[in-house]
Design a protein around this motif. Structure first.
Motif, PDB file in Angstrom:
ATOM      1  N   ASN A   1       0.965  -1.181   0.128  1.00 47.65           N
ATOM      2  CA  ASN A   1       0.114  -0.057   0.051  1.00 47.65           C
ATOM      3  C   ASN A   1       0.897   1.072  -0.173  1.00 47.65           C
ATOM      4  O   ASN A   1       2.276   1.194   0.136  1.00 47.65           O
TER       5      ASN A   1
ATOM      6  N   HIS B   1      -7.634  -4.198  -2.038  1.00 47.01           N
ATOM      7  CA  HIS B   1      -6.963  -3.227  -1.372  1.00 47.01           C
ATOM      8  C   HIS B   1      -5.720  -2.686  -2.109  1.00 47.01           C
ATOM      9  O   HIS B   1      -5.369  -1.534  -2.286  1.00 47.01           O
TER      10      HIS B   1
ATOM     11  N   SER C   1      -4.729   1.008  -3.683  1.00 44.68           N
ATOM     12  CA  SER C   1      -3.890   1.708  -3.306  1.00 44.68           C
ATOM     13  C   SER C   1      -2.571   2.022  -4.245  1.00 44.68           C
ATOM     14  O   SER C   1      -2.141   3.150  -4.483  1.00 44.68           O
TER      15      SER C   1
ATOM     16  N   HIS D   1     -10.527   0.511   5.289  1.00 39.79           N
ATOM     17  CA  HIS D   1     -10.862   0.767   4.009  1.00 39.79           C
ATOM     18  C   HIS D   1     -12.465   0.887   3.855  1.00 39.79           C
ATOM     19  O   HIS D   1     -12.581   2.026   3.080  1.00 39.79           O
TER      20      HIS D   1
ATOM     21  N   GLN E   1     -12.414   4.579   4.895  1.00 42.90           N
ATOM     22  CA  GLN E   1     -11.675   5.416   3.913  1.00 42.90           C
ATOM     23  C   GLN E   1     -12.858   5.864   2.700  1.00 42.90           C
ATOM     24  O   GLN E   1     -12.924   7.171   2.342  1.00 42.90           O
TER      25      GLN E   1
END
Length: 312
Positions: free
Chosen positions: A145, A157, A161, A279, A282
């Motif tokens: 990430n 994810h 990222s 996440h 976010q």
């Protein structure tokens, strides 16, 4: 970041493709039992430089090197009896040891960030173990990430990222532990816990005796020690019993929320869901995040360590 990563199943064809990219000096995101790692061959300065570029990672923050077994580890670092005890008890698994770097070890200087020590881990996840076997290389692999952001516990994810900064992502499903490895430093006269994780300080103390007390700020010796880390990019309020105005609520146990680390209050489930929940927060429209209290015992200490850095 524009563009997308190529996501491959972590099957035989995917492992072979990943090994080809790594041997050629490229980057591959690989699942481990903790989080997804951004792997590059640890013996190549240009390959390691790609990790720092992709992550936007500070060059004073060292990288964990993944190896397949104790024999490979002893070619890189100096092991004493305590280190061998820890390896016998917890490898393969979620324990990283910070040990003296062996003179002449074929490790790019950027991996250790100029320190005389190196962080080593023997992972248990079958995909990472297959990649290590296929490449026959030590692999530097921090979390896949952007530096300081929420760690990836799923292949999507990583893609969100890093985008095209990593060409190949091996999809091995969600990570079982869901938080990064425990990091322990072995020193003359004792040991110190540098980062709490799935293997608890109590488990290590049962083998090695009581830890040394921290000696104030010794600088960054291992990943995950930056005061502000794992950030979802929004203000975070900890130990919240309910959501305030414009807050996305992450619940735990009896404290409900928009999502929950574990409705039953199970700490292992909370660890495995921690980054999934961050996440989700976010991506949520709310501009702030509230997080329910998590008891600070066992693996709860590792969860609270990550939450405290996310809120910093």
């Amino acid at each position: 970041m524009t563009g997308k990563s190529q996501v491959h199943p972590a099957d035989a064809a995917g492992i072979a493709a990943a090994a080809d990219v790594l041997r050629a000096g490229g980057l591959v995101a690989v699942p481990t039992e903790t989080v997804y790692g951004l792997a590059a061959r640890a013996d190549s300065a240009p390959a390691v430089a790609q990790i720092y570029r992709a992550k936007g990672r500070p060059d004073f923050n060292p990288l964990i090197v993944h190896i397949p077994d104790l024999a490979a580890a002893e070619r890189i670092a100096i092991f004493d009896e305590r280190a061998r005890q820890l390896a016998a008890a917890f490898w393969p698994g979620a324990l990283t040891m910070v040990l003296p770097l062996r003179e002449g070890a074929e490790i790019a200087p950027a991996v250790t960030a100029g320190l005389p020590t190196i962080a080593l881990r023997c992972p248990a996840h079958p995909a990472m173990r297959a990649v290590l076997a296929a490449t026959q290389l030590p692999l530097a692999a921090p979390s896949a990430n952007r530096s300081g952001g929420v760690s990836p516990s799923r292949a999507e994810h990583v893609a969100e990222s890093l985008g095209s900064a990593v060409g190949l992502v091996l999809d091995g499903g969600p990570c079982a532990a869901g938080i990064e490895s425990t990091i322990v430093a072995l020193r003359d006269g004792g040991w110190q816990l540098l980062r709490p994780g799935p293997i608890t300080g109590e488990q290590i103390a049962a083998l090695l005796g009581s830890p040394l007390q921290p000696e104030g700020s010794a600088g960054i010796e291992a990943p995950g020690q930056l005061a502000s880390h794992y950030s979802p990019g929004k203000p975070v309020r900890l130990n919240a019993e309910c959501a305030g105005p414009d807050e996305f609520m992450i619940g735990f146990g009896e404290v409900a929320g928009d999502v929950s680390l574990s409705p039953s209050g199970d700490l292992a489930e909370a660890a495995s869901r921690l980054y999934d929940c961050l996440h989700a927060a976010q991506r949520a429209p709310q501009t702030r995040i509230a997080i329910a209290p998590v008891q600070d015992e066992g693996i709860g200490a590792a969860i609270n360590d990550r939450l405290g850095r996310a809120a910093a």
